[in-house]
Design a protein around this motif. Structure first.
Motif, short mmCIF file in Angstrom:
data_model
loop_
_atom_site.label_atom_id
_atom_site.label_comp_id
_atom_site.label_asym_id
_atom_site.label_seq_id
_atom_site.Cartn_x
_atom_site.Cartn_y
_atom_site.Cartn_z
N UNK A 1 0.85 -1.21 0.00
CA UNK A 1 0.00 0.00 0.00
C UNK A 1 0.88 1.25 0.00
N UNK A 2 1.92 1.25 0.82
CA UNK A 2 2.83 2.38 0.90
C UNK A 2 3.50 2.62 -0.46
N UNK A 3 3.94 1.54 -1.10
CA UNK A 3 4.60 1.68 -2.41
C UNK A 3 3.64 2.19 -3.47
N UNK A 4 2.45 1.64 -3.51
CA UNK A 4 1.52 1.96 -4.58
C UNK A 4 0.88 3.34 -4.43
N UNK A 5 0.90 3.90 -3.22
CA UNK A 5 0.31 5.21 -3.04
C UNK A 5 1.31 6.34 -3.28
N UNK A 6 2.56 5.99 -3.50
CA UNK A 6 3.55 7.01 -3.79
C UNK A 6 3.35 7.54 -5.21
N UNK A 7 3.63 8.79 -5.39
CA UNK A 7 3.40 9.44 -6.68
C UNK A 7 4.24 8.78 -7.77
N UNK A 8 3.60 8.51 -8.91
CA UNK A 8 4.32 7.94 -10.04
C UNK A 8 4.53 6.44 -9.96
N UNK A 9 3.82 5.76 -9.04
CA UNK A 9 3.99 4.31 -8.91
C UNK A 9 3.54 3.60 -10.18
N UNK A 10 4.31 2.61 -10.59
CA UNK A 10 4.05 1.86 -11.82
C UNK A 10 3.67 0.43 -11.46
#
Length: 227
Positions: free
Chosen positions: A22-31
């Motif tokens: 969740x932390x990774x995917x909510x960061x701006x520009x997540x692919x």
């Protein structure tokens, strides 16, 4: 060790992994695709390292090629749906919905593989799912949405994959080698069908987000082995 203990370990470590996802995917520009490729291949590397120590055996790829290909497709789809869902919904909601993969796995096992289900297994599944809901449920956060649908699709894909795994493991007993391939094949399939995501995957490995990915992959690898 009783299968309920392994299920509990799997659920706990999966919950931690979902928080980090969740932390990774909510960061701006997540692919989604690039992150999924890195995730699958790094988990394969972690579990593969343990497998190399314990001993690697050659899987029956020729005899059960369809099931191994299906394994790669189902886990790739499940991972993509899960990463996509975590861009929009909370980790607690994702944990509850993806935990339903146990139900889909049992249903697919009974219908497609001919597995037998008994009362103790039904009670065990209910207890595990009940524990997940008790620990993770947040009424202010839980609201069915597009992200919820992605999480449910991830659970269905994972459940079907587990039923397929059950069939393969009836003919191949090396669980560690199998689990390594269960992460390696989806990563390779995504890389082959979305080569445009590879440069972004390389950038991700070099970024500060990679530390979170390493920790997440560790917890997810433990969850996969326990399940």
């Amino acid at each position: 060790m009783h299968w309920l203990v392994f299920s509990a370990i799997s659920i706990v470590t999966l919950s931690v992994a979902n928080l980090l996802q969740r932390k990774l995917m909510r960061e701006e520009g997540s692919q989604v695709v690039a992150s999924s490729i890195v995730f699958q291949l790094f988990c394969a590397l972690l579990i593969g390292a343990v497998t190399a120590v314990l001993g690697f055996s050659i899987p029956p790829l020729r005899e059960y090629w369809f099931n191994f290909v299906l394994m790669g497709v189902l886990y790739a789809g499940g991972t993509l749906f899960l990463f996509r869902s975590l861009q929009t919904i909370g980790a607690s909601e994702a944990t509850i919905l993806t935990a339903s993969r146990a139900l889909w796995a049992v249903a697919a096992g009974v219908i497609l593989v001919g597995d037998f289900i008994n009362v103790s297994k039904v009670i065990g599944i209910v207890l595990v799912l009940g524990a997940v809901v008790l620990v993770s449920y947040n009424p202010r956060e839980f609201k069915f949405s597009k992200g919820s649908l992605f999480a449910l699709l991830a659970a269905i894909f994972y459940g079907l994959a587990v039923a397929n795994d059950s069939y393969i493991l009836k003919h191949y007993s090396d669980v560690m080698t199998f689990t390594t391939l269960a992460f390696l094949f989806p990563g390779l399939i995504m890389a082959v069908f979305r080569p445009s995501a590879l440069p972004k995957a390389v950038e991700f490995v070099k970024s500060r987000q990679m530390l979170t990915m390493i920790i997440m992959s560790f917890f997810y690898s433990v969850s996969a082995i326990a399940s």
